[in-house]
Design a protein around this motif. Structure first.
Motif, PDB file in Angstrom:
ATOM      1  N   GLU A 125      59.217  34.793  35.798  1.00  0.00           N
ATOM      2  CA  GLU A 125      57.957  34.866  35.051  1.00  0.00           C
ATOM      3  C   GLU A 125      57.590  36.352  35.000  1.00  0.00           C
ATOM      4  O   GLU A 125      57.332  36.967  36.034  1.00  0.00           O
ATOM      5  CB  GLU A 125      56.894  34.044  35.806  1.00  0.00           C
ATOM      6  N   HIS A 126      57.588  36.920  33.798  1.00  0.00           N
ATOM      7  CA  HIS A 126      57.408  38.373  33.710  1.00  0.00           C
ATOM      8  C   HIS A 126      55.970  38.813  34.004  1.00  0.00           C
ATOM      9  O   HIS A 126      55.743  39.870  34.570  1.00  0.00           O
ATOM     10  CB  HIS A 126      57.787  38.885  32.319  1.00  0.00           C
ATOM     11  N   PHE A 127      54.978  38.007  33.566  1.00  0.00           N
ATOM     12  CA  PHE A 127      53.574  38.432  33.702  1.00  0.00           C
ATOM     13  C   PHE A 127      52.748  37.295  34.305  1.00  0.00           C
ATOM     14  O   PHE A 127      51.910  36.688  33.622  1.00  0.00           O
ATOM     15  CB  PHE A 127      53.000  38.811  32.330  1.00  0.00           C
ATOM     16  N   PRO A 128      52.951  37.029  35.582  1.00  0.00           N
ATOM     17  CA  PRO A 128      52.286  35.861  36.182  1.00  0.00           C
ATOM     18  C   PRO A 128      50.766  35.970  36.207  1.00  0.00           C
ATOM     19  O   PRO A 128      50.092  34.942  36.250  1.00  0.00           O
ATOM     20  CB  PRO A 128      52.862  35.825  37.613  1.00  0.00           C
ATOM     21  N   ASP A 129      50.228  37.190  36.158  1.00  0.00           N
ATOM     22  CA  ASP A 129      48.771  37.354  36.251  1.00  0.00           C
ATOM     23  C   ASP A 129      48.119  37.574  34.900  1.00  0.00           C
ATOM     24  O   ASP A 129      46.999  38.091  34.819  1.00  0.00           O
ATOM     25  CB  ASP A 129      48.442  38.542  37.175  1.00  0.00           C
ATOM     26  N   LEU A 130      48.798  37.193  33.840  1.00  0.00           N
ATOM     27  CA  LEU A 130      48.268  37.418  32.500  1.00  0.00           C
ATOM     28  C   LEU A 130      46.939  36.693  32.316  1.00  0.00           C
ATOM     29  O   LEU A 130      46.801  35.525  32.636  1.00  0.00           O
ATOM     30  CB  LEU A 130      49.284  36.891  31.471  1.00  0.00           C
ATOM     31  N   HIS A 131      45.943  37.416  31.795  1.00  0.00           N
ATOM     32  CA  HIS A 131      44.641  36.781  31.567  1.00  0.00           C
ATOM     33  C   HIS A 131      44.093  37.248  30.218  1.00  0.00           C
ATOM     34  O   HIS A 131      44.239  36.569  29.224  1.00  0.00           O
ATOM     35  CB  HIS A 131      43.701  37.118  32.727  1.00  0.00           C
ATOM     36  N   GLU A 132      43.467  38.446  30.192  1.00  0.00           N
ATOM     37  CA  GLU A 132      43.054  39.037  28.919  1.00  0.00           C
ATOM     38  C   GLU A 132      44.025  40.162  28.639  1.00  0.00           C
ATOM     39  O   GLU A 132      44.088  41.131  29.422  1.00  0.00           O
ATOM     40  CB  GLU A 132      41.651  39.621  29.027  1.00  0.00           C
ATOM     41  N   PHE A 133      44.744  40.028  27.557  1.00  0.00           N
ATOM     42  CA  PHE A 133      45.801  41.034  27.394  1.00  0.00           C
ATOM     43  C   PHE A 133      45.998  41.393  25.929  1.00  0.00           C
ATOM     44  O   PHE A 133      45.599  40.646  25.023  1.00  0.00           O
ATOM     45  CB  PHE A 133      47.131  40.524  27.965  1.00  0.00           C
ATOM     46  N   LEU A 169      52.015  46.493  27.430  1.00  0.00           N
ATOM     47  CA  LEU A 169      51.092  45.379  27.583  1.00  0.00           C
ATOM     48  C   LEU A 169      49.981  45.795  28.549  1.00  0.00           C
ATOM     49  O   LEU A 169      50.261  46.259  29.655  1.00  0.00           O
ATOM     50  CB  LEU A 169      51.848  44.163  28.125  1.00  0.00           C
ATOM     51  N   VAL A 170      48.760  45.670  28.067  1.00  0.00           N
ATOM     52  CA  VAL A 170      47.603  45.966  28.911  1.00  0.00           C
ATOM     53  C   VAL A 170      46.951  44.636  29.259  1.00  0.00           C
ATOM     54  O   VAL A 170      46.632  43.843  28.370  1.00  0.00           O
ATOM     55  CB  VAL A 170      46.589  46.872  28.175  1.00  0.00           C
ATOM     56  N   ASN A 171      46.786  44.379  30.532  1.00  0.00           N
ATOM     57  CA  ASN A 171      46.276  43.090  30.991  1.00  0.00           C
ATOM     58  C   ASN A 171      45.128  43.292  31.970  1.00  0.00           C
ATOM     59  O   ASN A 171      45.218  44.101  32.890  1.00  0.00           O
ATOM     60  CB  ASN A 171      47.414  42.324  31.695  1.00  0.00           C
ATOM     61  N   ARG A 172      44.031  42.540  31.733  1.00  0.00           N
ATOM     62  CA  ARG A 172      42.969  42.498  32.741  1.00  0.00           C
ATOM     63  C   ARG A 172      43.138  41.201  33.496  1.00  0.00           C
ATOM     64  O   ARG A 172      43.002  40.107  32.938  1.00  0.00           O
ATOM     65  CB  ARG A 172      41.593  42.555  32.083  1.00  0.00           C
ATOM     66  N   ARG A 173      43.473  41.302  34.771  1.00  0.00           N
ATOM     67  CA  ARG A 173      43.684  40.104  35.586  1.00  0.00           C
ATOM     68  C   ARG A 173      42.362  39.376  35.818  1.00  0.00           C
ATOM     69  O   ARG A 173      41.298  39.937  35.595  1.00  0.00           O
ATOM     70  CB  ARG A 173      44.283  40.492  36.950  1.00  0.00           C
ATOM     71  N   ARG A 174      42.454  38.169  36.330  1.00  0.00           N
ATOM     72  CA  ARG A 174      41.245  37.378  36.571  1.00  0.00           C
ATOM     73  C   ARG A 174      40.288  38.073  37.530  1.00  0.00           C
ATOM     74  O   ARG A 174      39.073  37.917  37.428  1.00  0.00           O
ATOM     75  CB  ARG A 174      41.621  36.005  37.148  1.00  0.00           C
ATOM     76  N   ASP A 175      40.841  38.833  38.448  1.00  0.00           N
ATOM     77  CA  ASP A 175      39.968  39.523  39.408  1.00  0.00           C
ATOM     78  C   ASP A 175      39.410  40.821  38.834  1.00  0.00           C
ATOM     79  O   ASP A 175      38.742  41.584  39.539  1.00  0.00           O
ATOM     80  CB  ASP A 175      40.726  39.785  40.726  1.00  0.00           C
ATOM     81  N   GLY A 176      39.681  41.088  37.551  1.00  0.00           N
ATOM     82  CA  GLY A 176      39.096  42.254  36.901  1.00  0.00           C
ATOM     83  C   GLY A 176      39.964  43.508  36.932  1.00  0.00           C
ATOM     84  O   GLY A 176      39.691  44.461  36.202  1.00  0.00           O
ATOM     85  N   THR A 177      40.997  43.520  37.753  1.00  0.00           N
ATOM     86  CA  THR A 177      41.832  44.722  37.817  1.00  0.00           C
ATOM     87  C   THR A 177      42.727  44.811  36.581  1.00  0.00           C
ATOM     88  O   THR A 177      43.098  43.800  35.988  1.00  0.00           O
ATOM     89  CB  THR A 177      42.729  44.724  39.081  1.00  0.00           C
ATOM     90  N   LEU A 178      43.041  46.028  36.210  1.00  0.00           N
ATOM     91  CA  LEU A 178      43.878  46.260  35.027  1.00  0.00           C
ATOM     92  C   LEU A 178      45.309  46.529  35.442  1.00  0.00           C
ATOM     93  O   LEU A 178      45.572  47.139  36.474  1.00  0.00           O
ATOM     94  CB  LEU A 178      43.374  47.480  34.257  1.00  0.00           C
ATOM     95  N   GLU A 179      46.243  46.047  34.621  1.00  0.00           N
ATOM     96  CA  GLU A 179      47.633  46.448  34.809  1.00  0.00           C
ATOM     97  C   GLU A 179      48.215  46.821  33.448  1.00  0.00           C
ATOM     98  O   GLU A 179      47.802  46.296  32.417  1.00  0.00           O
ATOM     99  CB  GLU A 179      48.469  45.337  35.467  1.00  0.00           C
TER     100      GLU A 179
END
Ligand SMILES: [Zn+2]
Length: 288
Positions: A151-159, A170-180
């Motif tokens: 699974e390449h992006f298991p923490d995908l939320h808002e991306f 790919l810019v992703n904001r995880r559920r806990d608010g942190t950005l990756e």
């Protein structure tokens, strides 16, 4: 090798089968023809080409961005709609569609499961819900020979996938608010909607389909050279995920028997026709 394309009925001659590129003028490749073989076997118990399929408008099917070469032909035969993630007619299986639950005889998911945003498990559950109790899902998917699921992006939320320099990230904001920010993305077919989210292994694929409510996973393991289905070392063999075993509903059965009687009466060679076999599977028999 000479074969009859089971999608357009054309006769083709190829020196070698390759997995991905089209080996017929209609645009079909080995995987797609294998999927149509499975569809035919599941619906009718015999391997027909799509042009030979009986026209049964009481059978309801959904495609998930199916290739045009099968979509237009299936729409002619069934109550079939090719749906898309990003345009009408739209179907996003990551959200529930209670109004469509239990309405489909079949869903085709050709090379789609690797692109659905995680968790793919709930998307599979939704597909299972959309099917009638004896409906089925036809799948083609690349499975890694190592059998490892990644699974390449298991923490995908808002991306969002955004261009940066010569590539996309790919810019992703995880559920806990942190950005990756993730680099080295893999796209299939070259557009942003075809980002590869995961790579399956066969064991994980089976487990996830079973976990989603499918009771029986049937993998195509044999070659059908007369229809140009020869796998070689390919590990993307198509499968049917069943709920209860498929059976034609009353309306489809009546339509099919009427059609069979009319056609068989016209074709004196019925004994040599695949329609004859079809009649036998229906219990219509050689007398009509
Ligand atoms: Zn073809």
């Amino acid at each position: 090798m000479t074969f009859t394309c089971n999608i357009c009925s054309a006769q083709n001659h190829v020196e070698h089968f390759v997995t991905e590129p089209a080996t017929c003028g209609c645009g079909s490749n080995v995987r797609l023809r294998a999927l149509i073989h499975l569809l035919s076997m599941e619906l009718f118990g015999v391997s027909l080409t799509i042009p030979e399929f009986p026209r049964l408008k009481s059978i309801r099917g959904i495609g998930m961005t199916d290739k045009e070469c099968i979509a237009e032909r299936l729409a002619d035969k069934f109550d079939y709609t090719n749906t898309h993630y990003d345009r009408e007619p739209r179907l996003d299986v990551t959200i529930p569609h209670p109004e469509l639950a239990g309405s489909c005889d079949f869903i085709l998911s050709a090379d789609v499961l690797e692109h659905i945003a995680p968790p793919v498990d709930s998307a599979m559950e939704e597909m299972c819900r959309l099917l009638k109790p004896n409906g089925f899902l036809g799948v083609t998917i690349y499975c890694h020979p190592s059998d490892q699921m990644r699974e390449h992006f298991p923490d995908l939320h808002e991306f969002r996938v955004v261009p940066l320099g010569d590539t996309n990230v790919l810019v992703n904001r995880r559920r806990d608010g942190t950005l990756e920010v993730r680099d080295r993305l893999i796209f299939h077919g070259g557009s942003g909607s075809t980002l590869e989210m995961r790579e399956f292994g066969l064991t994980a694929l089976r487990q996830k389909l079973t976990g989603a409510g499918f009771r029986d996973i049937h993998l195509l393991t044999e070659n059908i050279p007369q229809h140009g289905i020869v796998f070689d070392a390919d590990v993307s063999q198509p499968l049917i995920a069943r709920k209860e075993r498929f059976a034609l509903g009353g309306a489809a059965r009546t339509e099919l028997i009427d059609l069979w009687r009319r056609q068989a009466a016209q074709i004196e060679l019925a004994g040599h026709s695949r329609w004859m076999k079809l009649g036998k599977t229906l219990g219509v028999g050689p007398q009509f």
